[in-house]
Design an enzyme around this catalytic site. Structure first.
Site, PDB file in Angstrom:
ATOM      1  N   LYS A  22     -49.578 172.726  -5.320  1.00 10.72           N
ATOM      2  CA  LYS A  22     -50.985 172.891  -5.569  1.00 10.72           C
ATOM      3  C   LYS A  22     -51.703 172.691  -4.084  1.00 10.72           C
ATOM      4  O   LYS A  22     -52.496 173.546  -3.692  1.00 10.72           O
ATOM      5  CB  LYS A  22     -51.536 171.600  -6.315  1.00 10.72           C
ATOM      6  CG  LYS A  22     -53.064 171.733  -6.595  1.00 10.72           C
ATOM      7  CD  LYS A  22     -53.699 170.529  -7.166  1.00 10.72           C
ATOM      8  CE  LYS A  22     -54.220 169.516  -5.940  1.00 10.72           C
ATOM      9  NZ  LYS A  22     -55.090 168.565  -6.538  1.00 10.72           N
ATOM     10  N   ARG A 102     -62.843 169.262  -4.558  1.00 10.84           N
ATOM     11  CA  ARG A 102     -63.162 168.957  -3.019  1.00 10.84           C
ATOM     12  C   ARG A 102     -62.786 170.116  -2.347  1.00 10.84           C
ATOM     13  O   ARG A 102     -63.148 170.921  -1.396  1.00 10.84           O
ATOM     14  CB  ARG A 102     -62.503 167.879  -2.545  1.00 10.84           C
ATOM     15  CG  ARG A 102     -62.773 167.664  -1.191  1.00 10.84           C
ATOM     16  CD  ARG A 102     -62.198 166.301  -0.360  1.00 10.84           C
ATOM     17  NE  ARG A 102     -62.663 166.393   1.051  1.00 10.84           N
ATOM     18  CZ  ARG A 102     -63.848 165.904   1.668  1.00 10.84           C
ATOM     19  NH1 ARG A 102     -64.672 165.665   0.808  1.00 10.84           N
ATOM     20  NH2 ARG A 102     -63.911 166.004   2.753  1.00 10.84           N
ATOM     21  N   CYS A 126     -61.554 164.197  -6.264  1.00 13.45           N
ATOM     22  CA  CYS A 126     -61.002 162.810  -6.463  1.00 13.45           C
ATOM     23  C   CYS A 126     -62.035 161.680  -5.848  1.00 13.45           C
ATOM     24  O   CYS A 126     -62.717 162.050  -4.610  1.00 13.45           O
ATOM     25  CB  CYS A 126     -59.769 162.618  -5.633  1.00 13.45           C
ATOM     26  SG  CYS A 126     -58.427 163.644  -6.552  1.00 13.45           S
ATOM     27  N   ARG A 131     -64.127 160.332   2.421  1.00 11.26           N
ATOM     28  CA  ARG A 131     -63.662 161.867   2.536  1.00 11.26           C
ATOM     29  C   ARG A 131     -64.747 162.531   3.282  1.00 11.26           C
ATOM     30  O   ARG A 131     -65.127 163.577   2.614  1.00 11.26           O
ATOM     31  CB  ARG A 131     -63.032 162.285   1.512  1.00 11.26           C
ATOM     32  CG  ARG A 131     -61.916 161.327   0.685  1.00 11.26           C
ATOM     33  CD  ARG A 131     -60.874 162.050   0.471  1.00 11.26           C
ATOM     34  NE  ARG A 131     -60.687 162.817  -0.677  1.00 11.26           N
ATOM     35  CZ  ARG A 131     -59.699 163.138  -1.362  1.00 11.26           C
ATOM     36  NH1 ARG A 131     -58.404 163.245  -0.879  1.00 11.26           N
ATOM     37  NH2 ARG A 131     -59.738 164.114  -2.471  1.00 11.26           N
ATOM     38  N   VAL A 133     -67.225 165.123   5.625  1.00  6.77           N
ATOM     39  CA  VAL A 133     -67.356 166.473   5.917  1.00  6.77           C
ATOM     40  C   VAL A 133     -67.357 166.558   7.555  1.00  6.77           C
ATOM     41  O   VAL A 133     -67.093 167.782   8.035  1.00  6.77           O
ATOM     42  CB  VAL A 133     -68.070 167.396   5.209  1.00  6.77           C
ATOM     43  CG1 VAL A 133     -67.479 167.366   3.597  1.00  6.77           C
ATOM     44  CG2 VAL A 133     -69.349 167.291   5.409  1.00  6.77           C
ATOM     45  N   ASP A 134     -67.458 165.567   8.231  1.00  5.49           N
ATOM     46  CA  ASP A 134     -67.654 165.661   9.499  1.00  5.49           C
ATOM     47  C   ASP A 134     -66.893 166.523  10.407  1.00  5.49           C
ATOM     48  O   ASP A 134     -67.327 167.006  11.236  1.00  5.49           O
ATOM     49  CB  ASP A 134     -67.987 164.137  10.273  1.00  5.49           C
ATOM     50  CG  ASP A 134     -69.167 163.245   9.539  1.00  5.49           C
ATOM     51  OD1 ASP A 134     -69.507 163.725   8.434  1.00  5.49           O
ATOM     52  OD2 ASP A 134     -69.350 162.038   9.719  1.00  5.49           O
ATOM     53  N   ASP A 317     -49.956 160.637  -1.012  1.00 11.97           N
ATOM     54  CA  ASP A 317     -50.194 161.271  -2.176  1.00 11.97           C
ATOM     55  C   ASP A 317     -48.826 160.719  -3.320  1.00 11.97           C
ATOM     56  O   ASP A 317     -48.812 160.971  -4.394  1.00 11.97           O
ATOM     57  CB  ASP A 317     -50.056 162.519  -2.438  1.00 11.97           C
ATOM     58  CG  ASP A 317     -51.330 163.452  -2.136  1.00 11.97           C
ATOM     59  OD1 ASP A 317     -52.654 162.738  -2.109  1.00 11.97           O
ATOM     60  OD2 ASP A 317     -51.438 164.623  -1.813  1.00 11.97           O
ATOM     61  N   ILE A 339     -54.495 156.075   5.190  1.00 17.97           N
ATOM     62  CA  ILE A 339     -55.038 157.370   4.949  1.00 17.97           C
ATOM     63  C   ILE A 339     -56.521 157.345   4.534  1.00 17.97           C
ATOM     64  O   ILE A 339     -57.617 157.936   4.837  1.00 17.97           O
ATOM     65  CB  ILE A 339     -54.290 158.607   4.374  1.00 17.97           C
ATOM     66  CG1 ILE A 339     -52.840 158.716   4.742  1.00 17.97           C
ATOM     67  CG2 ILE A 339     -54.989 159.884   4.305  1.00 17.97           C
ATOM     68  CD1 ILE A 339     -52.998 158.719   6.474  1.00 17.97           C
TER      69      ILE A 339
END
Length: 430
Positions: A22, A102, A126, A131, A133-134, A317, A339
């Site tokens: 995915k 996302r 999620c 998280r 977007v910078d 993950d 992370i």
């Protein structure tokens, strides 16, 4: 709303086919916006996120044909899908769709590169930390774009004549931002050098596909990626690489439940750190001609400490799945998440099954127990949901996982694949 019912106690024995990744398929699909020709992708998984992205791309003008036809194929693990975007009909990505996933935010790179402007909603997906977007904004700004946030949207505009190649070093590693900047730079004027780039196999897969389309990308898989801009890209045919997260998930399921399973259509080299960690935990793993074989017969589960890191480190993950495995270890283990800052939402649900886990900052301490006991639990995100299934395979009695729409976003026919290997797993539709 569907639920998954698991009756624990059965070993897993047999063959599990691994689907296409995915995390590779989504950026590859988005890359179809970069060309007016047809991009054909093989080995595309049948997942909720893939279906949603097809709708989003359709809104931008991408014609989607599944297995050469426009009807959906429900009976195959591996699909071939043709994406053709003769003309981009809409450069706006709406909040209604982008907020659901996302990765759909990544259309900002190709839209900006091909059309010179776009309006893209800030992302959803999620609920794992902030998280931000910078990194995306800074990377595209380095290519000459002007970026303005207005009412929950980013208005992006390229300079006259298109994006301009540049040198940019990410302050932290980001797979998504690497994808976006790499796609945008393929059509930029001049050469772009991305420093501190993500090294994940999915980044390499995207670069290979873009190169097949006529891009000039070198260094993918290292921390420095160089892109020489071209005036246009053509169509191509590309096979999505195997899903290393699905591979690791089923390997951990076998380590948890015991048994002997061959994972087909995958590659040990995609997740060497996770494989070595499982070996330390007591699993026997070997390569096969078309995948890998994992066994755990009789031996106990040994405690192992892990720290998540960008590739080639232990994948974030797989963190929840490994934590589920450690709940049955013969001692104390520690899981440190580096992370994302909020990726322990599965802890309280594992505790409902009898797990003993305590948190201190970004580290979880897991004290292995002799037995888990089935109970109703609730999925909180994609990877957490499958960790509960893994725990349920080894729990006494019945475990019911609700809110499995999270599961459907990233795992193709999980209950079917496990059932074929002897597990008692069924979907209950309500």
């Amino acid at each position: 709303m569907d639920r998954i019912r698991i009756v624990g106690g059965n070993e897993l024995n047999g063959i599990i086919p691994i689907s296409g990744a995915k995390n590779a398929a989504l950026p590859l699909m988005i890359a179809s916006l970069l060309t007016s020709d047809t991009l054909t992708l093989e080995n595309v998984p049948h997942l909720a996120d893939v279906e949603l992205l097809m709708r989003i791309l359709g809104n931008h003008g991408v014609d989607v044909a599944v297995n050469g036809r426009r009807e959906r194929q429900e009976d195959s693990y591996s699909r071939t899908i043709h994406f053709t975007c003769r003309t981009i009909v809409d450069t706006t990505a709406s909040y209604e769709l982008v907020s659901k996933m996302r990765a759909s935010f990544w259309v900002i790179g190709p839209l900006l590169a091909r059309e010179g402007h776009c309006r893209v909603s800030l992302p959803g997906g999620c609920a794992i930390g902030t998280r931000p977007v910078d990194l995306f904004i800074e990377g595209l700004t380095a290519l000459g774009a002007t970026m303005e946030i207005d009412a929950g949207y980013i208005n992006a505009k390229a300079p006259a004549g298109g994006l301009i190649g540049a040198r940019y070093t990410f302050p932290k590693v980001s797979v998504g931002a690497t994808h976006v900047m790499m796609m945008a730079a393929t059509l930029a004027r001049g050469t772009t050098v991305i420093g501190n780039a993500a090294r994940e196999p999915e980044v390499v897969d995207l670069a290979n596909c873009l190169n097949a389309m006529g891009a000039k990308i070198t260094g993918a898989g290292t921390a420095t990626i160089t892109i020489e801009g071209v005036t246009s890209l053509s169509g191509a045919r590309h096979r999505v690489l195997p899903d290393r997260i699905e591979t690791g998930t089923y390997a951990m399921a076998v380590a948890m439940a015991g048994g002997d399973v061959v994972l087909e259509n995958t590659d040990v080299a995609l997740l060497e750190t996770a494989v070595e960690t499982l070996r330390r935990a007591g699993a026997e793993i070997s390569s096969t001609n078309n995948g890998m074989r994992i066994k755990r017969n009789g031996a106990g589960i040994r405690p192992v400490d892990i720290v998540t890191d960008p590739f080639p480190g232990f994948p974030t993950d797989l963190q929840a799945q490994f934590m589920a495995l450690m709940t049955r270890s013969s001692g104390v283990s520690h899981v440190t998440e580096t992370i994302f800052e909020n990726r322990f939402m599965h802890v309280q649900e594992l505790a409902r099954l009898g797990a003993r886990i305590s948190l201190s900052g970004q580290t979880a301490k897991i004290e292995g127990v002799q037995r888990l006991r089935g109970a109703p639990v609730m999925a909180t995100d994609l990877r957490a949901s499958v960790s509960l299934v893994i725990a349920g395979l080894a729990a006494e009695g019945e475990t019911t996982v609700s809110r499995v729409y999270h599961l459907d976003r990233g795992f193709e026919r999980l209950e079917e694949k496990l059932t074929r290997c002897g597990a008692i797993v069924e979907r209950i539709s309500e």
